[in-house]
Each structure stands twice: as structure tokens, then as C-alpha cells.
Design a protein around this motif. Structure first.
Motif, short mmCIF file in Angstrom:
data_model
loop_
_atom_site.label_atom_id
_atom_site.label_comp_id
_atom_site.label_asym_id
_atom_site.label_seq_id
_atom_site.Cartn_x
_atom_site.Cartn_y
_atom_site.Cartn_z
N ARG A 150 -85.76 -20.66 22.03
CA ARG A 150 -84.63 -20.98 22.90
C ARG A 150 -83.94 -19.72 23.42
O ARG A 150 -83.47 -19.69 24.56
CB ARG A 150 -83.63 -21.83 22.11
CG ARG A 150 -82.52 -22.40 22.95
CD ARG A 150 -81.76 -23.44 22.17
NE ARG A 150 -80.58 -23.87 22.92
CZ ARG A 150 -79.65 -24.65 22.41
NH1 ARG A 150 -79.77 -25.10 21.16
NH2 ARG A 150 -78.61 -24.99 23.13
N VAL A 151 -83.86 -18.67 22.59
CA VAL A 151 -83.22 -17.44 23.05
C VAL A 151 -84.25 -16.45 23.61
O VAL A 151 -83.93 -15.30 23.88
CB VAL A 151 -82.40 -16.75 21.93
CG1 VAL A 151 -81.28 -17.64 21.46
CG2 VAL A 151 -83.29 -16.32 20.78
N GLY A 152 -85.50 -16.93 23.80
CA GLY A 152 -86.50 -16.11 24.46
C GLY A 152 -87.09 -15.02 23.59
O GLY A 152 -87.51 -13.99 24.10
N ASP A 204 -77.42 -15.02 30.00
CA ASP A 204 -78.30 -16.14 30.34
C ASP A 204 -78.39 -17.13 29.18
O ASP A 204 -78.33 -18.35 29.39
CB ASP A 204 -79.71 -15.62 30.68
CG ASP A 204 -79.78 -15.08 32.10
OD1 ASP A 204 -78.83 -15.34 32.86
OD2 ASP A 204 -80.76 -14.40 32.43
N VAL A 205 -78.55 -16.61 27.98
CA VAL A 205 -78.63 -17.48 26.81
C VAL A 205 -77.32 -18.26 26.65
O VAL A 205 -77.31 -19.45 26.37
CB VAL A 205 -78.94 -16.66 25.54
CG1 VAL A 205 -78.76 -17.50 24.29
CG2 VAL A 205 -80.36 -16.11 25.60
N LYS A 207 -75.19 -19.01 28.99
CA LYS A 207 -75.08 -20.02 30.05
C LYS A 207 -75.87 -21.26 29.69
O LYS A 207 -75.40 -22.40 29.88
CB LYS A 207 -75.62 -19.45 31.37
CG LYS A 207 -74.64 -18.55 32.08
CD LYS A 207 -75.30 -17.99 33.34
CE LYS A 207 -74.67 -16.66 33.70
NZ LYS A 207 -75.49 -15.95 34.69
N GLY A 208 -77.08 -21.04 29.15
CA GLY A 208 -77.90 -22.17 28.74
C GLY A 208 -77.20 -22.99 27.67
O GLY A 208 -77.22 -24.22 27.68
N PHE A 225 -69.29 -13.99 34.60
CA PHE A 225 -69.64 -15.06 33.66
C PHE A 225 -68.49 -16.05 33.57
O PHE A 225 -68.69 -17.27 33.63
CB PHE A 225 -69.94 -14.44 32.29
CG PHE A 225 -70.18 -15.46 31.22
CD1 PHE A 225 -71.41 -16.06 31.07
CD2 PHE A 225 -69.14 -15.83 30.35
CE1 PHE A 225 -71.63 -17.00 30.08
CE2 PHE A 225 -69.36 -16.77 29.37
CZ PHE A 225 -70.61 -17.36 29.23
N GLY B 317 -89.20 -14.60 29.13
CA GLY B 317 -89.24 -15.56 28.04
C GLY B 317 -88.04 -16.49 27.99
O GLY B 317 -88.11 -17.56 27.42
N ASP B 320 -83.93 -20.94 29.38
CA ASP B 320 -82.81 -21.65 29.96
C ASP B 320 -82.00 -20.79 30.92
O ASP B 320 -80.91 -21.13 31.32
CB ASP B 320 -81.91 -22.21 28.85
CG ASP B 320 -81.71 -21.19 27.76
OD1 ASP B 320 -81.32 -21.57 26.67
OD2 ASP B 320 -81.98 -20.00 28.02
#
Lengths: 267, 328
Positions: A150-152, A204-205, A207-208, A225, B317, B320
Motif C-alpha cells: 500500500r505504501v509502495g 501521495d501515501v 492522500k491515498g 497538501f 510502486g 494510491d
């Protein structure tokens, strides 16, 4: 489970606020850091707190999960008084065990990540679920791997924090907080210690996370942000809430002189 | 160099191995250090001279060294020395840990008691302490635990404090605890306060925070000086003659020499055994230090792609990320 007990006292719009501060004050010695802060955050809402350094924003955040003790006023999370148990009109300080039970429902992300350096990313994430929640290791690992995706950082589980960049460390820290399935996430200047090119990946994380409906209180200097993600923006200075409201309005058209002065410097 | 884009030279110059001019290896006459060689030769000569001379001096009694170095009495005494070291160190470390935590306690009385302990045990010679513990059973033959001025309670027989071996362990351990407390305290304080905070925020208890987060990190700071303490303890055990206890390595070596009138060879015999033990301890210390420095100064495991691992993957990667980082 226990939010029903105080629902009647705090019910305004029919929902229990996730965070409710009423006249919260806090001093370090003779230095009054928070002066009667009142605000509320509804479930699913994102609140951004901005302000100059020393304005008390981080202290307020730390009060929410009882890392600092509130001196006056009332602070509650999901209808429960933070750090105290209420019996009638008397407050009893919580035992460490009870305080820990409150804290595990509140995730916190720190400015300087505070990952455990002697554990890999995966071990950082599974530590609290196993030790605190008693989750079986296999389940915790499974969940940790989901969070890493989820956090890439799906392929970084076996890396030690010192082998990760600042942005990657902060994303592991977010995954670590999420592993406890918190109902509220606190971010204490999560991107302030990062190199500029690494800020975006952390935002980005976040925001998700906001898009998935997580209730968040974010102390930040990232006005972009705040404008994009926050439902409510609070400007603090000198321990008081100077101005609050819709982030786009506050940022575009600040009403208070101190807000104007601050924004003219940072925007 | 003089492009309009200010970022041009910085970003353009570095990663272009193809266009870079061929770099020639520097061929220069090396700076000579004649005095280094002179000193080295002098030291080696002195050393060789000493060895040759010592091997011929009869006072060393090398034939006695060879005779006694594997003597049963000596190896049994070496075992006693090793036991004294291990037992007193284990107790000393545990007690030191307790004292260190007491010194960091918010309770002023607890803190002061720990301070007082350190003051007394670090402020008096260990030799004097050992003599004192040897006389302890004269002061307290037994201890009455119970309600004062009544008969309620239990009497503890302190007869074991007449056993010299136990006195030695108690005396050495109590002294060592004072030093270990300072070492452990320094280790605990060396761990960033953010670590404790992060653990607390995750809902971990004080005990979990200490045992899982703080102490493992403090170990990195605690181990090297503790290794020195073990080595130092091994040698300090020779002071148990003060109690008096004479079954340790140095005590037995002295006893033998008193009969055979060969003190010098037996000193060498004892020293060889002490050296053997300290050498083993130093090797052990090396591996312990390596074990507890996990996560510090480490290379990335995938060192094939050192720079790539940092920046390239996250952007691709992040599942989201709805769009670019929204900075105005």
C-alpha cells in the motif's frame, strides 16, 4: 464499545467527533504552550494545522495521544477522555495499561520517522501488532506485506531503516502506524525532515489514506497538501487557534493579520 | 558550462561516463618515510634482544614454567578464577541494570539510593571492600527480618558468608555493579528519546519498550565497555587473597612457589593463563559487538543497484498516488 457512555454529552450533529478539544491548555513550567484550544474533527475528516514553529501545534498533537498531559480543559478522542477515566464528575488518571489501550487506537507519524533501527522494515511493522495486540506472527506478516504494498515498498520488507531513503523510512513509519488499525492518524510534520524530492512520495501515501476515509490530524508546512486534502485548516500562533475554516478560503483569503503575515512568508 | 539553465551544469556533468575525457592514472614518485623504517628496525632489534636475553637468564626458570603450566593444581585454580569471573560478572550486570534503571527513575528516593550505592562502592578500593566482606560475618552473624522489638519475623542465618568463595563472588559482584550501572545508564541514555516515544505511541508498555526497543539499541553502547569490565574482572579476581581466598589462579601459583622457592616461573605461569582467558574474551567481544550493531552502518543488501534503490521505485510502486505530489 465504550463511546456510548459519553455520546449524549458530545453529540451535536448526531455523530461523536473523533477529536474534541474544549479549552485545552498546557504549560511547560511557566511557559504556556497551549492556551484554551477548542476544535473538533469529525470521523473521516482531515484537519491540517499550520503555524510558525513554537506555536504549539506539535504539542497539541502530542496531547491527543497523551504523550503530553493536558493541564486544563477537556480533550477526548471518539468520545473518550484522553488520559483519564470519568466517574461522575471526577476524573481519574489512567493506569499505564489503560493509557496504552487508548494509544493503540491512535496512529502517530513523527517528523524524524523514529523507526526502530535494529529491526527491518517488516519487523518494525509487525512488532506492535504481535506484542501489543497479540496477533499471530503469520497474520501480522501477511498484514505487514499488504501495508508495504500500500505504501509502495513491497520489495523493501527485509531492509533496515539505515538502508532506506528518508521518504521510504517515513512510508514504513506510516505502514507501522496503520498496522495497529487505528481509527485516527496523527502526523507531526511528516515531511519536514525530508529532502525536497522525497516529499511527494510521502504526501501521495497520505492522500491515498485520506481518500480511503481515514480520520487524520496533520501538522504540516505543505500548503499544497493542506489545500488539496484538508477538510479543515487551523492556523495556530502563540498557543491559540488564530483562524480556522475551509483550507482554500483560509489560504486564499486569510482574515486575521497574523495569518496573513505567516502566509505571506511561506507561500 | 555556461548554459542558460542554471541546473544544467550540475545535473549534466556527473552522469555522462561516455563523454568524459579518459582519466590517466597519476604516476608520481612516492614520498619516502625513512624514519619509519629506522624506528621499526630499532624496535624489532630491541625485541629480539630481549627475547634472546630472557631465554638465557636462569632467574626466569623456564624449565619450571614448562613443568607447572599444565600442572593439575594450576588448571583447577584457573577454573576457579573463571568461575569467580563469570558468577560475579553475571550478578554484577544484573544488579548494575537494576541500579541504572533506579538512577533514571522519576522517584527521588529510589534515585538517591542508587546514587548512594555508587558513591560508596566506586569511592572505596575493591581490595578494602573484599577485606570488609571477609569480616562481614563477624558484624552480622545472622539477620533478623521482622517487626522490630517483637519476636515476629524470621532469622536469616548468614553462615554462607563464611564461605570464602561466596564472599569473593558477593564482594566482586557488588563492586562491579556500581561500574556496570554507569555503563548501562550511558547506554540507555544513548538511545534517542524518539524511540521510546514511538514505542509508547504504538501502545507498547514500559517493559516491552525497554526490552524490545531501548535495551537492544543500548547494547551497542554497553557491550564494548562491558567486555573491558569482564577482562578487568578476570584480573581483579587475583585480589581475593584479601578475603582471604587462595584457591584462585594467582593464589595457587603463589602457594606452589612458596613451597618450591620458584616465584618468578609461577608468576609467568599464572600470567600465561590470564592471557589465554583474556584473548578468548577479546574474540568473543568482537562477535558480540558485530551482533548488536545490526542496522547501523550497513550497506544495502542489493548492492548491485546502489543508487537505483532510493528514488526510482517508489514513484512507480505507489498504488494510491492519484497524481503528482501536489505542491503549489
Amino acid at each position: 464499545m465504550s463511546d456510548a457512555t459519553q455520546r449524549d454529552t458530545t453529540a451535536r450533529a448526531g455523530v461523536t467527533p473523533m477529536v474534541l478539544a474544549e479549552g485545552v491548555s498546557k504549560s511547560f513550567g511557566s511557559n504556556e504552550v497551549l492556551k484554551s484550544i477548542s476544535l473538533s474533527v469529525r470521523p473521516g475528516e482531515v484537519l491540517c494545522i499550520i503555524g510558525p514553529s513554537g506555536s504549539g501545534k506539535s504539542t497539541f498533537l502530542r496531547c491527543i495521544n497523551h504523550l503530553e498531559r493536558v493541564d486544563a480543559g477537556r480533550l477526548s478522542v471518539d468520545g473518550q477522555v484522553v488520559g483519564y477515566r470519568q466517574h461522575g464528575d471526577k476524573l481519574y488518571e489512567l493506569k499505564p495499561k489503560e493509557a496504552s489501550r487508548q494509544r493503540r487506537e491512535i496512529g502517530m507519524v513523527f517528523q524524524r520517522f523514529n523507526l526502530f533501527p535494529h529491526m527491518t522494515a517488516l519487523e518494525n511493522i509487525i512488532e506492535a501488532p504481535i506484542r501489543v495486540k497479540g496477533l499471530p506472527k503469520a497474520r501480522a506478516v501477511e498484514r505487514a506485506n499488504e501495508l508495504l504494498v500500500r505504501v509502495g515498498l513491497a520489495d523493501k520488507g527485509d531492509h533496515y531503516p539505515s538502508q532506506l531513503s528518508g521518504g521510504q523510512q517515513q512510508r514504513v513509519a506510516i505502514a507501522r502506524a496503520l498496522a495497529m488499525d487505528p481509527k485516527l492518524m496523527l502526523f507531526d510534520e511528516p515531511t519536514s525532515a525530508l529532502d525536497p524530492e522525497l516529499v511527494g512520495e510521502v504526501l501521495d501515501v497520505m492522500k491515498g489514506l485520506a481518500a480511503s476515509g481515514m480520520t487524520m490530524v496533520v501538522v504540516t508546512h505543505e500548503m499544497g497538501f493542506a489545500r488539496e486534502v484538508a477538510d479543515e485548516l487551523v492556523f495556530m500562533d502563540g498557543g491559540v487557534v488564530v483562524e480556522s475554516g475551509d483550507p482554500r478560503e483560509v489560504l486564499a483569503n486569510p482574515q486575521h493579520q497574523r495569518t496573513q503575515a505567516f502566509l505571506s512568508k511561506v507561500l | 558550462m555556461s548554459q542558460g539553465n542554471p541546473a544544467g551544469p550540475a545535473t549534466g556533468a556527473v552522469p555522462s561516463p561516455a563523454g568524459a575525457p579518459p582519466s590517466e592514472p597519476i604516476k608520481a614518485i612516492k614520498l619516502r618515510h625513512p624514519w619509519r623504517i629506522v624506528f621499526a628496525v630499532v624496535l624489532i632489534l630491541l625485541f629480539v634482544w630481549f627475547i634472546v636475553d630472557a631465554s638465557q637468564r636462569s632467574a626466569y626458570g623456564w624449565q619450571y614454567v614448562g613443568k607447572y603450566v599444565f600442572d593439575k593444581r594450576i588448571s583447577a585454580a584457573a577454573l576457579v578464577t573463571l568461575q569467580l569471573t563469570i558468577y560475579s560478572m553475571v550478578i554484577g550486570v544484573i544488579l548494575g541494570l537494576v541500579l541504572a534503571v533506579m538512577r533514571l527513575s522519576p522517584n527521588p528516593v529510589v534515585k538517591s539510593v542508587a546514587w548512594l550505592y555508587l558513591w560508596v562502592f566506586r569511592g572505596t578500593p575493591v581490595y578494602v571492600q573484599l577485606v570488609f566482606w571477609g569480616l562481614f560475618s563477624l558484624i552480622y552473624p545472622h539477620i533478623f527480618l521482622g517487626v522490630p522489638w517483637t519476636q515476629m519475623g524470621v532469622t536469616l542465618d548468614l553462615g554462607f558468608m563464611q564461605n570464602a568463595f561466596i564472599i569473593a563472588i558477593v564482594g566482586l559482584a557488588l563492586n562491579e555493579a556500581a561500574y556496570m550501572a554507569e555503563i548501562v545508564r550511558a547506554g540507555l541514555l544513548s538511545v534517542d528519546s524518539g524511540q521510546e516515544e514511538a514505542a509508547t505511541a504504538l501502545g507498547m508498555s514500559w517493559w516491552q519498550t525497554m526490552t524490545r526497543i531501548v535495551i537492544p539499541q543500548a547494547m551497542r553502547v554497553i557491550i564494548p565497555p562491558t567486555g573491558n569490565e569482564v577482562i578487568s574482572m578476570l584480573k581483579t579476581t587475583s585480589l581475593v587473597a584479601a578475603i582471604p581466598l587462595t584457591t584462585d589462579l594467582y593464589g595457587v601459583a603463589r602457594d606452589i612457589s612458596a613451597v618450591t622457592y620458584t616465584p618468578i616461573p609461577l608468576l609467568i605461569v599464572a600470567s600465561l593463563w590470564y592471557l589465554l582467558f583474556t584473548s578468548i574474551l577479546m574474540v568473543g567481544q568482537y562477535f558480540l559487538e558485530k551482533r548488536f550493531s545490526r542496522g547501523v552502518n550497513m550497506r544495502r543488501p542489493d548492492n548491485k543497484e546502489p543508487a537505483l534503490a532510493t528514488g526510482a521505485l517508489p514513484a512507480a510502486g505507489a498504488p494510491d498516488g492519484n497524481n503528482l505530489g501536489g505542491k503549489g
